[in-house]
Design a protein around this motif. Sequence first.
Motif, mmCIF file in Angstrom:
data_model
loop_
_atom_site.group_PDB
_atom_site.id
_atom_site.type_symbol
_atom_site.label_atom_id
_atom_site.label_comp_id
_atom_site.label_asym_id
_atom_site.label_seq_id
_atom_site.Cartn_x
_atom_site.Cartn_y
_atom_site.Cartn_z
ATOM 1 N N ALA A 1 0.970 -1.084 0.024
ATOM 2 C CA ALA A 1 0.036 -0.110 -0.096
ATOM 3 C C ALA A 1 0.761 1.367 0.181
ATOM 4 C CB ALA A 1 -0.839 0.148 1.194
ATOM 5 N N PRO A 2 0.529 2.092 -0.755
ATOM 6 C CA PRO A 2 1.517 3.319 -0.890
ATOM 7 C C PRO A 2 0.965 4.274 0.314
ATOM 8 C CG PRO A 2 -0.298 3.839 -2.431
ATOM 9 C CD PRO A 2 -0.229 2.056 -1.822
ATOM 10 N N PRO A 3 2.014 4.726 0.880
ATOM 11 C CA PRO A 3 1.637 5.820 2.177
ATOM 12 C C PRO A 3 0.470 6.805 1.512
ATOM 13 C CG PRO A 3 4.012 5.546 1.855
ATOM 14 C CD PRO A 3 3.209 5.056 0.726
ATOM 15 N N ALA A 4 -0.327 7.156 2.650
ATOM 16 C CA ALA A 4 -1.552 7.977 2.318
ATOM 17 C C ALA A 4 -0.755 9.590 1.827
ATOM 18 C CB ALA A 4 -2.401 8.180 3.421
ATOM 19 N N HIS A 5 0.122 9.777 2.517
ATOM 20 C CA HIS A 5 0.879 11.304 2.252
ATOM 21 C C HIS A 5 1.420 11.255 0.748
ATOM 22 C CE1 HIS A 5 5.183 10.431 2.437
ATOM 23 N NE2 HIS A 5 4.671 9.647 3.333
ATOM 24 N N VAL A 6 1.594 10.205 0.397
ATOM 25 C CA VAL A 6 2.285 10.100 -1.078
ATOM 26 C C VAL A 6 1.131 10.171 -2.004
ATOM 27 C CG1 VAL A 6 3.526 8.618 -2.621
ATOM 28 C CG2 VAL A 6 4.422 8.781 -0.439
ATOM 29 N N VAL A 7 0.030 9.447 -1.748
ATOM 30 C CA VAL A 7 -1.190 9.390 -2.565
ATOM 31 C C VAL A 7 -1.688 10.885 -2.817
ATOM 32 C CG1 VAL A 7 -3.463 8.555 -2.817
ATOM 33 C CG2 VAL A 7 -1.652 7.003 -1.837
ATOM 34 N N GLU A 8 -1.662 11.488 -1.515
ATOM 35 C CA GLU A 8 -2.165 13.055 -1.610
ATOM 36 C C GLU A 8 -1.286 13.818 -2.372
ATOM 37 O OE1 GLU A 8 -2.561 14.069 2.689
ATOM 38 O OE2 GLU A 8 -3.918 12.514 3.084
#
Length: 366
Positions: free
Chosen positions: A151-158
């Motif tokens: 899973a990609p880190p949420a902050h990277v997705v943002e």
Amino acid sequence: MRNRLTEMFGIDVPIFAFTHKPEVAIEVTNAGGMGALAASYYQPDELERILTDMDEKTRGRPYCIDVLFANKVGDVVPMSERLKALPKGHLDFVEKILDDAGIPPLPPEVEAELLRDKPPGRGHTEEGILEVLEVVVKHKQARFVLSAMGAPPAHVVETLHSRGIKVGAMAGSAEHALKHVQAGVDLVVAQGSEAGGHTGTISSMVLWPEVVDAVAPIPVLAAGGVGSGRHIAAAFALGAEGVWCGTIWLGAVESELSPDMRKKFIAARSQDAIQRKYDTGKPLRVLRSKWTDAWDAPGAPEPLPLPAQKLLVIPALKRLELANAVDYMGYMSGQIVGRIKKEQTIREIVEDMKAEFQQAMDRLGR
């Protein structure tokens, strides 16, 4: 084949092509699909040159970048510390395989290049991937980033969303898929165990509808054993809205394989694609070879975890490649390898997929 995914990316067909070769990504993109370049192992300046070339040759069409957010990565050790960091028994075992095969040592200039490359495993870490993404976000045609190992880190997705880039992640189970959704991804790739590379244990026929149901209404790409129009029709029937395929491109004249290795892939059977940990320390489906046979033999050591196993075998695999020791060389391969019967161009493979898909849909309609 037009649906949400073709609209999302402005492409003609929802065929996503994983590859290590920029030319393959370019050809599939220009054929109406979306090339997906594995980028985690490139140095930033090298990746910048590659993506600039891809921008020019794809003429405004979008493409994908594949990275490796691994959930668990051990200590990343530079190649210069290899002999100190690894167990002597493992080092001796690998050296014996090479000696028995008569494989010469690395030329000094190649050894120096390995020392300059990224340390094995850095491409799996968040720090290493962020280096890659710093380059990717400069290229407007890089419209999709896929995390292939976790899973990609949420902050990277943002961050990627703020740059107008769609984000996806690969899942080998419905549980993994739900973690990706929690991170905020735009789509999920459900990869069955038949796939080449790092895979889980659930077959595509079981996995695809499980993931579709688990993450609805988020769109799903079907991966694992996809190499024809009939497979695409089957993926659609099970709820997917597109396909992610890699092995089928290895028989193409534009692929990264040497002519001798392409012949080996054309001759291979589906059962020759075996799942082992010998190249990376994680389950990896590769084409069987004398290298994998040696690791399967009685008395062979257990493979080390990621990234220590990569640190162990990278010089050996490079020596085998330079010696063109095809009997000892494998490469990542899914079970669909048994379908590769001849050398074709990328464009021909895509056109065959489209035609067979139409035939399959017509047949089902009757």
